[in-house]
Design a protein around this motif. Structure first.
Motif, PDB file in Angstrom:
ATOM      1  N   GLY A 112      23.920  35.666  49.439  1.00 16.39           N
ATOM      2  CA  GLY A 112      25.391  35.048  50.541  1.00 16.39           C
ATOM      3  C   GLY A 112      26.054  34.111  49.355  1.00 16.39           C
ATOM      4  N   GLN A 113      25.527  33.561  48.492  1.00 18.13           N
ATOM      5  CA  GLN A 113      25.261  32.581  48.105  1.00 18.13           C
ATOM      6  C   GLN A 113      25.916  33.080  46.862  1.00 18.13           C
ATOM      7  OE1 GLN A 113      22.673  30.337  46.855  1.00 18.13           O
ATOM      8  NE2 GLN A 113      20.840  31.642  45.904  1.00 18.13           N
ATOM      9  N   TYR A 114      25.843  34.456  46.559  1.00 24.32           N
ATOM     10  CA  TYR A 114      25.703  35.208  45.284  1.00 24.32           C
ATOM     11  C   TYR A 114      27.553  35.897  45.557  1.00 24.32           C
ATOM     12  CZ  TYR A 114      21.185  35.161  43.307  1.00 24.32           C
ATOM     13  OH  TYR A 114      19.671  34.923  43.511  1.00 24.32           O
ATOM     14  N   LEU A 115      27.538  35.937  46.368  1.00 25.70           N
ATOM     15  CA  LEU A 115      28.913  36.788  46.826  1.00 25.70           C
ATOM     16  C   LEU A 115      30.197  35.469  46.468  1.00 25.70           C
ATOM     17  CD1 LEU A 115      31.155  38.638  47.433  1.00 25.70           C
ATOM     18  CD2 LEU A 115      30.527  38.007  50.461  1.00 25.70           C
ATOM     19  N   ILE A 116      29.953  34.585  46.915  1.00 26.47           N
ATOM     20  CA  ILE A 116      30.960  33.051  46.499  1.00 26.47           C
ATOM     21  C   ILE A 116      30.717  33.148  45.516  1.00 26.47           C
ATOM     22  CG2 ILE A 116      30.589  30.357  47.575  1.00 26.47           C
ATOM     23  CD1 ILE A 116      29.137  31.514  49.848  1.00 26.47           C
ATOM     24  N   ARG A 117      30.128  32.668  44.711  1.00 22.96           N
ATOM     25  CA  ARG A 117      29.914  32.748  43.489  1.00 22.96           C
ATOM     26  C   ARG A 117      31.050  33.809  42.955  1.00 22.96           C
ATOM     27  NH1 ARG A 117      24.324  32.815  39.950  1.00 22.96           N
ATOM     28  NH2 ARG A 117      24.502  35.389  40.301  1.00 22.96           N
ATOM     29  N   ASP A 118      30.732  34.849  43.378  1.00 23.79           N
ATOM     30  CA  ASP A 118      31.574  35.744  42.287  1.00 23.79           C
ATOM     31  C   ASP A 118      32.665  35.751  42.934  1.00 23.79           C
ATOM     32  OD1 ASP A 118      29.232  37.311  41.334  1.00 23.79           O
ATOM     33  OD2 ASP A 118      29.119  38.769  43.394  1.00 23.79           O
ATOM     34  N   VAL A 119      33.234  35.030  43.868  1.00 23.50           N
ATOM     35  CA  VAL A 119      34.245  35.030  44.158  1.00 23.50           C
ATOM     36  C   VAL A 119      35.369  33.993  43.772  1.00 23.50           C
ATOM     37  CG1 VAL A 119      36.421  33.826  45.892  1.00 23.50           C
ATOM     38  CG2 VAL A 119      34.747  35.823  46.619  1.00 23.50           C
ATOM     39  N   ILE A 120      34.235  32.752  44.149  1.00 29.14           N
ATOM     40  CA  ILE A 120      34.587  31.284  42.924  1.00 29.14           C
ATOM     41  C   ILE A 120      34.618  31.338  41.509  1.00 29.14           C
ATOM     42  CG2 ILE A 120      33.605  28.861  42.416  1.00 29.14           C
ATOM     43  CD1 ILE A 120      32.800  29.305  44.621  1.00 29.14           C
ATOM     44  N   ASN A 121      34.357  32.444  40.766  1.00 31.34           N
ATOM     45  CA  ASN A 121      34.701  32.761  39.081  1.00 31.34           C
ATOM     46  C   ASN A 121      35.142  33.710  39.275  1.00 31.34           C
ATOM     47  OD1 ASN A 121      33.244  32.246  35.880  1.00 31.34           O
ATOM     48  ND2 ASN A 121      32.200  33.572  36.510  1.00 31.34           N
ATOM     49  N   GLY A 122      35.703  34.290  40.114  1.00 32.70           N
ATOM     50  CA  GLY A 122      36.258  35.409  39.829  1.00 32.70           C
ATOM     51  C   GLY A 122      38.054  34.704  39.757  1.00 32.70           C
ATOM     52  N   VAL A 123      38.239  33.565  40.588  1.00 32.40           N
ATOM     53  CA  VAL A 123      39.311  32.646  41.155  1.00 32.40           C
ATOM     54  C   VAL A 123      39.993  31.356  39.550  1.00 32.40           C
ATOM     55  CG1 VAL A 123      40.322  30.585  42.317  1.00 32.40           C
ATOM     56  CG2 VAL A 123      39.352  32.573  43.293  1.00 32.40           C
ATOM     57  N   PHE A 124      38.915  31.498  38.869  1.00 29.56           N
ATOM     58  CA  PHE A 124      38.572  31.032  38.079  1.00 29.56           C
ATOM     59  C   PHE A 124      39.383  31.781  36.687  1.00 29.56           C
ATOM     60  CE2 PHE A 124      36.614  27.625  39.960  1.00 29.56           C
ATOM     61  CZ  PHE A 124      37.366  26.331  39.487  1.00 29.56           C
ATOM     62  N   ILE A 125      38.708  32.630  36.395  1.00 28.25           N
ATOM     63  CA  ILE A 125      38.491  34.594  35.599  1.00 28.25           C
ATOM     64  C   ILE A 125      40.647  33.939  35.690  1.00 28.25           C
ATOM     65  CG2 ILE A 125      38.808  36.308  34.807  1.00 28.25           C
ATOM     66  CD1 ILE A 125      35.565  36.114  35.690  1.00 28.25           C
ATOM     67  N   LEU A 126      40.702  34.520  36.984  1.00 24.85           N
ATOM     68  CA  LEU A 126      42.806  34.489  36.856  1.00 24.85           C
ATOM     69  C   LEU A 126      43.021  33.121  36.791  1.00 24.85           C
ATOM     70  CD1 LEU A 126      42.051  36.780  40.653  1.00 24.85           C
ATOM     71  CD2 LEU A 126      43.047  37.872  38.021  1.00 24.85           C
ATOM     72  N   LEU A 127      42.931  32.100  37.450  1.00 22.07           N
ATOM     73  CA  LEU A 127      43.818  31.205  36.892  1.00 22.07           C
ATOM     74  C   LEU A 127      44.087  31.054  35.842  1.00 22.07           C
ATOM     75  CD1 LEU A 127      42.645  29.148  40.108  1.00 22.07           C
ATOM     76  CD2 LEU A 127      44.882  31.112  39.515  1.00 22.07           C
ATOM     77  N   GLU A 128      42.778  31.088  35.415  1.00 18.64           N
ATOM     78  CA  GLU A 128      42.769  30.597  33.568  1.00 18.64           C
ATOM     79  C   GLU A 128      43.542  31.614  32.379  1.00 18.64           C
ATOM     80  OE1 GLU A 128      38.893  29.428  32.975  1.00 18.64           O
ATOM     81  OE2 GLU A 128      39.086  27.427  34.039  1.00 18.64           O
ATOM     82  N   GLY A 129      43.458  32.748  32.967  1.00 16.80           N
ATOM     83  CA  GLY A 129      43.907  33.842  32.193  1.00 16.80           C
ATOM     84  C   GLY A 129      42.923  34.542  31.111  1.00 16.80           C
ATOM     85  N   GLN A 130      41.738  34.390  31.750  1.00 17.18           N
ATOM     86  CA  GLN A 130      40.786  34.742  30.822  1.00 17.18           C
ATOM     87  C   GLN A 130      41.096  35.846  30.064  1.00 17.18           C
ATOM     88  OE1 GLN A 130      36.670  33.612  32.350  1.00 17.18           O
ATOM     89  NE2 GLN A 130      37.290  31.643  32.626  1.00 17.18           N
ATOM     90  N   TYR A 131      41.414  36.896  30.219  1.00 14.92           N
ATOM     91  CA  TYR A 131      41.359  38.095  30.545  1.00 14.92           C
ATOM     92  C   TYR A 131      42.354  39.311  31.215  1.00 14.92           C
ATOM     93  CZ  TYR A 131      36.998  38.887  33.002  1.00 14.92           C
ATOM     94  OH  TYR A 131      36.085  38.714  33.946  1.00 14.92           O
TER      95      TYR A 131
END
Length: 299
Positions: A112-131
Motif C-alpha cells: 500500500g505504501q507504493y499507492l500512497i507514494r504514487d498519490v503524493i507524487n501525483g499531487v505535487f506534479i499537478l500543483l507544481e505544474g511540472q507537465y
C-alpha cells in the motif's frame, strides 16, 4: 367460475422485487451521474479550446489537466458510493467490511505504501505544474505526448503510437520539451574549403525568410540566433544556431529549415561533406603459372 384479478401490488411489495427495483435505480442513477460528469467536462474543455490557436496557453492546458483529474476522481467517487448503496440494498453490513478492509490494508501495508507514494507524487506534479495534458516530456527512458494524468499514473503516447503508463511514484526526473517556449537547435556541417562567414550569412538570410513566411512566422518567436562555429571534424566545420519557437513546434520548424537549407546550398554550390573511404584490395604477387607448375613437377 371466478377468475381472480392479477395482484400487482402484492408482487411489487415482494422483497426480492423491491430489491431488484432499487438495484436498477442505483445503477441507472450512477450511470446518469457518470454520463453527466463526462458530458459536462467535455463541454468545459470545448469551451476552453480555441480552434484557431496553434498552441494553447499555459492556463488552458492546466485547466484541461485538472479537468482530467476531476473526471478520474468523480468516476471513483460515483463507483464507490454506488457500490456502497448496492451492498446496503442487499442487506450487507458495510461497517464490518470496512473494518476488515482496514485489517487487510495493514496486512498489505508494504504494498500500500507504493499507492500512497504514487498519490503524493501525483499531487505535487499537478500543483507544481511540472507537465500537463498535451505536453511532450521524457520520463526516465520513456518519452512521448502526455495524454492522461491523474493521482495514480501518467499516460504517455510515443511517436510510434505506443501507450506508456508510468506510476507517479516512479517519476524522479522529468524533461519537459514544451513548457513556455522551445528552441530548435541545429548543427550544420560544411566542407573546410567553404568560407564560414558567408555560410553563416546564408543561414541568417534563410532564417529571416522563414520569419516572414505566412505560416512559419506564427511558430517562430524570435530571429535566428547564430551561435557560431561549434567544432572542427575530420572532414567538416560545424556551425551551430538556434531558433526560438512556440512549444512543441521546434521539430516542425527544424525539419522545414533543413529542407530549405539543403536546397539553398545546392543552388549556391556549398558542399555538405560526407565520409569518403578508399578500399585497397592489395597487389597480389604476379607469378608465371607455367613456370611455377614446371618447377613443381621437376621436384
Amino acid at each position: 367460475m371466478d377468475t381472480k384479478a392479477f395482484d400487482w401490488k402484492s408482487i411489487v411489495e415482494t422483497p426480492w422485487v423491491e430489491s431488484l427495483a432499487k438495484t436498477l435505480l442505483i445503477l441507472g442513477f450512477s450511470w446518469l451521474l457518470f454520463r453527466g460528469l463526462k458530458y459536462g467536462l467535455k463541454k468545459f474543455e470545448d469551451h476552453l479550446s480555441k480552434k484557431a490557436a496553434i498552441r494553447e496557453d499555459e492556463t488552458t492546458l492546466r485547466l484541461k489537466t485538472f479537468s482530467h483529474l476531476i473526471k478520474w476522481l468523480g468516476t471513483v467517487a460515483i463507483a464507490g458510493v454506488g457500490l456502497y448503496m448496492l451492498l446496503e440494498n442487499f442487506g450487507i453490513n458495510v461497517a464490518p467490511l470496512l473494518a476488515g478492509a482496514g485489517i487487510v490494508g495493514l496486512a498489505f501495508g508494504f504494498g500500500g505504501q507504493y499507492l500512497i507514494r504514487d498519490v503524493i507524487n501525483g499531487v505535487f506534479i499537478l500543483l507544481e505544474g511540472q507537465y500537463r495534458i498535451n505536453d511532450v516530456v521524457k520520463i526516465g527512458e520513456f518519452g512521448g505526448l502526455v495524454e492522461g494524468l491523474n493521482l495514480r499514473h501518467t499516460k504517455l503516447r510515443d511517436l510510434e503510437g505506443r501507450v506508456i503508463y508510468i506510476p507517479n511514484g516512479e517519476i524522479k526526473t522529468v524533461v519537459n520539451f514544451t513548457q513556455d517556449y522551445a528552441n530548435a537547435v541545429l548543427e550544420i556541417g560544411v566542407a573546410y574549403k567553404e568560407k564560414v562567414d558567408q555560410v553563416m550569412a546564408v543561414i541568417k538570410e534563410l532564417g529571416a525568410e522563414m520569419r516572414n513566411d505566412d505560416y512559419f512566422k506564427k511558430l517562430i518567436l524570435e530571429d535566428l540566433e547564430m551561435l557560431g562555429v561549434d567544432s572542427f571534424g575530420e572532414s567538416q566545420v560545424t556551425i551551430k544556431f538556434r531558433i526560438k519557437t512556440l512549444p512543441i513546434k521546434q521539430w516542425e520548424v527544424a525539419r522545414e529549415f533543413r529542407r530549405r537549407l539543403k536546397n539553398r546550398f545546392d543552388e549556391l554550390g556549398v558542399e555538405i561533406p560526407f565520409p569518403h573511404r578508399t578500399i585497397y584490395w592489395g597487389d597480389p604477387k604476379k607469378t608465371d603459372m607455367k613456370e611455377a607448375l614446371a618447377q613443381r613437377l621437376g621436384k
